[in-house]
Design an enzyme around this catalytic site. Structure first.
Site, PDB file in Angstrom:
ATOM      1  N   SER A  40    -105.248 -40.230  29.872  1.00 23.82           N
ATOM      2  CA  SER A  40    -104.756 -40.810  31.465  1.00 23.82           C
ATOM      3  C   SER A  40    -104.299 -39.880  32.447  1.00 23.82           C
ATOM      4  O   SER A  40    -103.360 -39.323  32.751  1.00 23.82           O
ATOM      5  CB  SER A  40    -103.185 -41.206  30.841  1.00 23.82           C
ATOM      6  OG  SER A  40    -101.896 -40.742  30.887  1.00 23.82           O
ATOM      7  N   HIS A 144    -102.671 -44.623  25.089  1.00 24.03           N
ATOM      8  CA  HIS A 144    -103.057 -43.523  24.095  1.00 24.03           C
ATOM      9  C   HIS A 144    -102.391 -44.190  23.302  1.00 24.03           C
ATOM     10  O   HIS A 144    -102.826 -44.299  21.741  1.00 24.03           O
ATOM     11  CB  HIS A 144    -101.890 -43.284  24.080  1.00 24.03           C
ATOM     12  CG  HIS A 144    -101.536 -41.558  25.071  1.00 24.03           C
ATOM     13  ND1 HIS A 144    -100.543 -40.352  25.141  1.00 24.03           N
ATOM     14  CD2 HIS A 144    -102.863 -41.282  26.152  1.00 24.03           C
ATOM     15  CE1 HIS A 144    -100.922 -39.804  26.594  1.00 24.03           C
ATOM     16  NE2 HIS A 144    -101.641 -40.794  26.776  1.00 24.03           N
ATOM     17  N   GLN A 152     -95.543 -45.207  28.560  1.00 24.94           N
ATOM     18  CA  GLN A 152     -96.984 -44.664  27.692  1.00 24.94           C
ATOM     19  C   GLN A 152     -95.454 -43.620  26.989  1.00 24.94           C
ATOM     20  O   GLN A 152     -96.573 -43.891  25.329  1.00 24.94           O
ATOM     21  CB  GLN A 152     -97.690 -43.123  28.757  1.00 24.94           C
ATOM     22  CG  GLN A 152     -98.768 -42.574  28.065  1.00 24.94           C
ATOM     23  CD  GLN A 152     -99.410 -41.852  28.660  1.00 24.94           C
ATOM     24  OE1 GLN A 152     -99.852 -42.430  29.720  1.00 24.94           O
ATOM     25  NE2 GLN A 152     -99.017 -40.322  29.098  1.00 24.94           N
ATOM     26  N   GLU A 153     -94.590 -43.082  26.961  1.00 21.24           N
ATOM     27  CA  GLU A 153     -94.556 -42.755  25.456  1.00 21.24           C
ATOM     28  C   GLU A 153     -92.857 -42.520  25.667  1.00 21.24           C
ATOM     29  O   GLU A 153     -92.297 -41.768  27.366  1.00 21.24           O
ATOM     30  CB  GLU A 153     -94.648 -40.469  26.546  1.00 21.24           C
ATOM     31  CG  GLU A 153     -95.869 -40.121  25.724  1.00 21.24           C
ATOM     32  CD  GLU A 153     -96.214 -38.901  26.342  1.00 21.24           C
ATOM     33  OE1 GLU A 153     -95.339 -38.021  26.215  1.00 21.24           O
ATOM     34  OE2 GLU A 153     -97.789 -38.770  27.271  1.00 21.24           O
ATOM     35  N   GLU A 194    -101.014 -39.645  20.752  1.00 19.93           N
ATOM     36  CA  GLU A 194    -100.613 -38.301  19.988  1.00 19.93           C
ATOM     37  C   GLU A 194     -99.725 -38.114  19.075  1.00 19.93           C
ATOM     38  O   GLU A 194     -98.698 -37.479  18.334  1.00 19.93           O
ATOM     39  CB  GLU A 194     -99.693 -37.608  21.083  1.00 19.93           C
ATOM     40  CG  GLU A 194     -99.612 -37.899  22.113  1.00 19.93           C
ATOM     41  CD  GLU A 194     -99.996 -37.343  23.638  1.00 19.93           C
ATOM     42  OE1 GLU A 194     -98.277 -37.516  23.716  1.00 19.93           O
ATOM     43  OE2 GLU A 194    -100.460 -37.001  25.550  1.00 19.93           O
ATOM     44  N   ASP A 230     -92.477 -40.715  29.460  1.00 15.43           N
ATOM     45  CA  ASP A 230     -93.049 -40.350  30.176  1.00 15.43           C
ATOM     46  C   ASP A 230     -93.842 -41.997  31.074  1.00 15.43           C
ATOM     47  O   ASP A 230     -94.250 -41.856  30.156  1.00 15.43           O
ATOM     48  CB  ASP A 230     -94.703 -39.316  30.035  1.00 15.43           C
ATOM     49  CG  ASP A 230     -96.119 -39.679  30.656  1.00 15.43           C
ATOM     50  OD1 ASP A 230     -95.725 -39.839  31.864  1.00 15.43           O
ATOM     51  OD2 ASP A 230     -96.697 -38.538  30.138  1.00 15.43           O
ATOM     52  N   GLU A 271     -91.148 -38.214  33.845  1.00 16.22           N
ATOM     53  CA  GLU A 271     -92.561 -38.030  33.852  1.00 16.22           C
ATOM     54  C   GLU A 271     -92.802 -38.821  34.455  1.00 16.22           C
ATOM     55  O   GLU A 271     -92.989 -40.224  33.642  1.00 16.22           O
ATOM     56  CB  GLU A 271     -92.788 -37.140  32.618  1.00 16.22           C
ATOM     57  CG  GLU A 271     -94.324 -36.578  33.355  1.00 16.22           C
ATOM     58  CD  GLU A 271     -95.551 -36.018  32.231  1.00 16.22           C
ATOM     59  OE1 GLU A 271     -94.279 -36.048  30.906  1.00 16.22           O
ATOM     60  OE2 GLU A 271     -95.966 -36.512  31.943  1.00 16.22           O
ATOM     61  N   ASP A 298     -96.614 -35.009  37.393  1.00 10.71           N
ATOM     62  CA  ASP A 298     -97.454 -34.885  36.072  1.00 10.71           C
ATOM     63  C   ASP A 298     -98.697 -34.897  36.573  1.00 10.71           C
ATOM     64  O   ASP A 298     -98.705 -34.369  37.378  1.00 10.71           O
ATOM     65  CB  ASP A 298     -97.499 -35.493  34.878  1.00 10.71           C
ATOM     66  CG  ASP A 298     -98.681 -35.550  33.548  1.00 10.71           C
ATOM     67  OD1 ASP A 298     -99.859 -34.637  33.884  1.00 10.71           O
ATOM     68  OD2 ASP A 298     -99.157 -36.251  32.406  1.00 10.71           O
ATOM     69  N   LYS A 323     -99.963 -28.519  32.556  1.00 12.05           N
ATOM     70  CA  LYS A 323    -101.098 -28.195  32.617  1.00 12.05           C
ATOM     71  C   LYS A 323    -102.880 -27.962  32.475  1.00 12.05           C
ATOM     72  O   LYS A 323    -103.163 -27.646  33.675  1.00 12.05           O
ATOM     73  CB  LYS A 323    -101.779 -29.965  31.468  1.00 12.05           C
ATOM     74  CG  LYS A 323    -100.796 -30.803  31.125  1.00 12.05           C
ATOM     75  CD  LYS A 323    -101.225 -32.664  31.485  1.00 12.05           C
ATOM     76  CE  LYS A 323    -100.517 -33.633  30.742  1.00 12.05           C
ATOM     77  NZ  LYS A 323    -100.848 -34.534  31.276  1.00 12.05           N
ATOM     78  N   HIS A 351     -99.428 -30.256  26.156  1.00 15.47           N
ATOM     79  CA  HIS A 351    -100.266 -30.968  25.714  1.00 15.47           C
ATOM     80  C   HIS A 351    -101.618 -31.437  26.525  1.00 15.47           C
ATOM     81  O   HIS A 351    -100.959 -32.141  27.264  1.00 15.47           O
ATOM     82  CB  HIS A 351    -100.597 -31.045  24.303  1.00 15.47           C
ATOM     83  CG  HIS A 351     -99.418 -32.395  23.814  1.00 15.47           C
ATOM     84  ND1 HIS A 351     -99.290 -33.736  23.099  1.00 15.47           N
ATOM     85  CD2 HIS A 351     -98.896 -32.886  25.147  1.00 15.47           C
ATOM     86  CE1 HIS A 351     -98.589 -34.017  22.824  1.00 15.47           C
ATOM     87  NE2 HIS A 351     -98.024 -34.213  24.322  1.00 15.47           N
ATOM     88  N   ARG A 352    -102.503 -31.776  26.091  1.00 14.73           N
ATOM     89  CA  ARG A 352    -102.763 -33.587  26.352  1.00 14.73           C
ATOM     90  C   ARG A 352    -103.128 -34.644  25.038  1.00 14.73           C
ATOM     91  O   ARG A 352    -102.800 -34.598  24.162  1.00 14.73           O
ATOM     92  CB  ARG A 352    -104.373 -33.534  26.382  1.00 14.73           C
ATOM     93  CG  ARG A 352    -104.273 -32.028  28.597  1.00 14.73           C
ATOM     94  CD  ARG A 352    -103.527 -32.396  28.952  1.00 14.73           C
ATOM     95  NE  ARG A 352    -104.039 -33.755  29.992  1.00 14.73           N
ATOM     96  CZ  ARG A 352    -104.358 -34.020  30.544  1.00 14.73           C
ATOM     97  NH1 ARG A 352    -105.061 -33.211  31.286  1.00 14.73           N
ATOM     98  NH2 ARG A 352    -104.309 -35.132  31.244  1.00 14.73           N
ATOM     99  N   SER A 353    -103.388 -35.530  25.421  1.00 13.13           N
ATOM    100  CA  SER A 353    -103.341 -36.341  24.090  1.00 13.13           C
ATOM    101  C   SER A 353    -104.009 -36.552  23.371  1.00 13.13           C
ATOM    102  O   SER A 353    -104.486 -36.529  22.268  1.00 13.13           O
ATOM    103  CB  SER A 353    -103.936 -37.681  24.707  1.00 13.13           C
ATOM    104  OG  SER A 353    -104.715 -38.248  26.140  1.00 13.13           O
ATOM    105  N   LYS A 374     -93.465 -30.096  25.976  1.00  9.71           N
ATOM    106  CA  LYS A 374     -94.612 -31.596  25.291  1.00  9.71           C
ATOM    107  C   LYS A 374     -95.352 -31.412  24.926  1.00  9.71           C
ATOM    108  O   LYS A 374     -95.998 -30.452  24.988  1.00  9.71           O
ATOM    109  CB  LYS A 374     -94.542 -32.269  26.504  1.00  9.71           C
ATOM    110  CG  LYS A 374     -94.306 -33.506  26.423  1.00  9.71           C
ATOM    111  CD  LYS A 374     -94.456 -34.594  27.493  1.00  9.71           C
ATOM    112  CE  LYS A 374     -95.788 -34.875  28.009  1.00  9.71           C
ATOM    113  NZ  LYS A 374     -96.286 -35.976  28.398  1.00  9.71           N
TER     114      LYS A 374
HETATM  115  P1  PGA Z   1    -102.801 -36.776  29.061  1.00 13.29           P
HETATM  116  O1  PGA Z   1    -101.176 -37.396  28.464  1.00 13.29           O
HETATM  117  O2  PGA Z   1    -103.713 -35.859  28.213  1.00 13.29           O
HETATM  118  O3  PGA Z   1    -103.894 -38.342  28.351  1.00 13.29           O
HETATM  119  O4  PGA Z   1    -103.402 -37.580  30.237  1.00 13.29           O
HETATM  120  C1  PGA Z   1    -100.872 -36.913  28.768  1.00 13.29           C
HETATM  121  C2  PGA Z   1     -99.740 -36.596  29.510  1.00 13.29           C
HETATM  122  O5  PGA Z   1     -99.757 -38.033  30.278  1.00 13.29           O
HETATM  123  O6  PGA Z   1     -98.369 -36.473  29.733  1.00 13.29           O
HETATM  124 ZN    ZN Z   2     -97.777 -37.374  32.124  1.00 11.55          ZN
END
Ligand code: PGA
Ligand code: ZN
Length: 397
Positions: A40, A144, A152-153, A194, A230, A271, A298, A323, A351-353, A374
């Site tokens: 994402s 994800h 998403q999270e 994740e 998130d 987020e 983000d 990131k 991190h990233r996904s 995170k």
């Molecule tokens: P991504 O997701 O690494 O797929 O961008 C993580 C996030 O959105 O924080």
């Molecule tokens: Zn994010």
């Protein structure tokens, strides 16, 4: 001085190819790092190229500017050379994936040369002594996982944990508890990118389960475990509205909805509650929720100091997600942390996904004295960072 740089294609956690870099110095220093990858991704991120292409371009343009030219311990010098080799402002020539792998590998080689752990090399003697609280992704969907939650999270946040180890294990316990609650309710669930549970449920059900699981485990461990989100709202934003599976929300309705969620569930962290270009909507929400809840940008900021500066001026958020691969070098990531700190915003290292076994972000979180990191709750590429935090804590926290 950097004597050699080796670049290769390795696998990430989605079994996609990514760039790994080895940096060797003349005095025998060695560093190895690999680029993570988002699903994402923000519209304004630095550009990730296909790994083969990024490697070829970096060999051609960046390696000659670094080998025999730059010092691994001089991070700003290394990262300046990467920018000069690329020549664009988004690393579209050598790829942000090659850039970040080389940047992080150089930092590790610099630390190795000095005989210092990476967090110490990056943080220096005046680094703080607080530990970063891990935010653990335990339920999720969005980009994800297919056919799961819209948000998403859902992140476990063990804010009352007395130590890193307690916090890491608290998130693992919440992850397991969520699995148990899903099973009790007869809801089948696989896992997303994740390692979070990815049940096919309405967000409302996920909120209920999160509230239940964090409360149960909080009682169990004897310290406060809250939770956060998130939303990754940019992924839902289409035709000027937020598209949920059961309805749409206008920007005003989205602000209202998230503010209500913060109040109802006492959310610690939210987020990307709004679209990645909506500095104004972010500001309205940040103003509404006050300082108790971190409103984190983000996709809004993409670890970019220019976008962060704009957000600071407009009061868009009270924290920024960091990131390194969104911006391409550790120096740029540090500059964003510093700018945030000078303006009273918290930096959350992430991190990233798509991840590898690389543990650089654990060191980065400790080096920058970040209040949160995170990096998931379960799965080898996530636990690599969490376990590294536990080891760092033994020495330093
Ligand atoms: P991504 O997701 O690494 O797929 O961008 C993580 C996030 O959105 O924080
Ligand atoms: Zn994010």
């Amino acid at each position: 001085q950097i004597a050699e740089i080796r670049l290769r294609r390795v696998l990430d956690s989605r079994a996609n190819g990514t760039v790994e870099a080895d940096v060797l110095t003349e005095s025998g220093g060695f560093g190895r790092a690999a680029a993570p990858s988002g699903a994402s991704t923000g519209e304004h991120e630095a550009i990730e190229l296909a790994p083969e292409e990024a490697i070829a371009a970096a060999r051609d343009r960046a390696v000659p500017r670094l080998v025999g030219e730059a010092y691994a311990g001089d991070q700003r010098g290394v990262d300046r050379a990467l920018h000069a080799a690329d020549g664009t402002d988004d690393f579209s020539e050598i790829g942000a994936n090659s850039a970040v792998a080389i940047s992080m590998a150089a930092a590790k080689a610099g630390a190795d040369m000095l005989g210092a752990p990476l967090y110490q090399h990056l943080g220096g003697a005046f680094r703080g002594e607080n530990f970063p609280v891990p935010l653990g992704n335990v339920i999720g969907g969005g980009e994800h996982a297919a056919d799961a939650t819209d948000i998403q999270e859902f992140l476990s946040a063990p804010v009352g944990a007395p130590s890193v180890t307690d916090a890491v294990f608290a998130n693992a316990a919440v992850h397991a508890e969520v699995g148990d609650v899903l099973a009790e309710r007869g809801i089948p669930a696989g896992k997303g990118d994740e390692g979070a549970w990815a049940p096919s449920v309405e967000d409302e059900v996920a909120f209920e389960i999160m509230a239940e699981a964090t409360e149960t485990m909080s009682d169990d461990v004897g310290f406060e475990i809250g939770f956060g989100l998130d939303v990754a709202a940019a992924e839902m934003f289409e035709d000027g509205e937020y598209q949920y599976s059961d309805r749409t929300r206008s920007t005003d309705e989205q602000v209202e909805y998230v503010a209500d969620l913060v109040r109802e569930y006492d959310l610690v962290y939210v987020e990307d509650p709004l679209d990645e270009n909506d500095f104004e909507g972010f500001a309205e929400l940040t103003d509404r929720v006050g300082e108790e809840t971190l409103i984190c940008g983000d996709d809004l900021f993409v670890t970019n100091t220019e976008r962060l500066q704009r957000g600071i001026e407009q009061g868009s958020a009270n924290s920024i997600l960091i990131k390194p691969n969104q911006i391409g070098t550790l120096t740029d990531a540090f500059d964003a942390v510093e700018l945030a700190g000078r303006n009273g915003l918290d930096a959350v290292i992430s991190h990233r996904s798509g991840e590898t076994e690389d543990t650089t972000i654990a060191h980065l979180a400790v080096a920058t004295d970040a209040p949160f990191i995170k990096t998931g709750a379960a799965g080898g590429e996530r636990t690599a960072k969490l376990n590294e935090l536990i080891r760092i804590a033994e020495d330093a926290l």
